[in-house]
Scaffold this motif. Sequence first.
Motif, short mmCIF file in Angstrom:
data_model
loop_
_atom_site.label_atom_id
_atom_site.label_comp_id
_atom_site.label_asym_id
_atom_site.label_seq_id
_atom_site.Cartn_x
_atom_site.Cartn_y
_atom_site.Cartn_z
N ASP A 109 7.49 5.56 -4.56
CA ASP A 109 5.93 5.12 -4.73
C ASP A 109 5.86 3.83 -3.84
N LEU A 110 6.89 2.92 -3.72
CA LEU A 110 6.47 1.82 -2.82
C LEU A 110 6.56 2.15 -1.47
N PHE A 111 7.29 3.41 -0.94
CA PHE A 111 7.17 3.79 0.36
C PHE A 111 5.75 4.24 0.55
N ASP A 112 5.16 4.94 -0.38
CA ASP A 112 3.91 5.49 -0.18
C ASP A 112 2.75 4.49 -0.01
N PHE A 113 3.12 3.29 -0.59
CA PHE A 113 2.54 2.13 -0.34
C PHE A 113 2.27 1.62 0.92
N ALA A 114 3.62 1.57 1.69
CA ALA A 114 3.63 1.05 2.97
C ALA A 114 3.63 2.02 4.06
#
Length: 148
Positions: A109-114
Amino acid sequence: MRRITPDQVNDFARMMGGDRNDPASVRRRIEALEAVLERAFIVPGINRPIGLDAIVGLIPVVGDLLAALMSAYVIWEARNLGMSKWHLARMGANTLVDTAIGAIPLVGDLFDFAFRSNTRNLRIVRRHLDRHHPSSAVIEGEITGRAR
């Protein structure tokens, strides 16, 4: 279930502002989809844009697959433009990395954000369009040229 004919698709594409394979129309569709998938909403407090890609990615497995399908549409449009297999492979790799890492709980989820795979893919398509279809370029909402 009613089947949609190719003529109905072409009529809808003309109604939406162009032929379905017209480079200017393809550019508009891809840019609109990228905006929805990557920058549809602003996160309060940090003023960072997020889109449906990150939001549906919060739903385990199904959300990431749905986001991958929406991203695959951009690749399909690029294929219809006649882009090289190399560019299509790069776009597919961007989507695959986003989907694979995005499937990991929390980290994904953090990766999708970045990692904005659709923005990266849009950049590849824009470079192709600017080089091979300069008449599709848009400046402040206006098409700069017409196909000859």
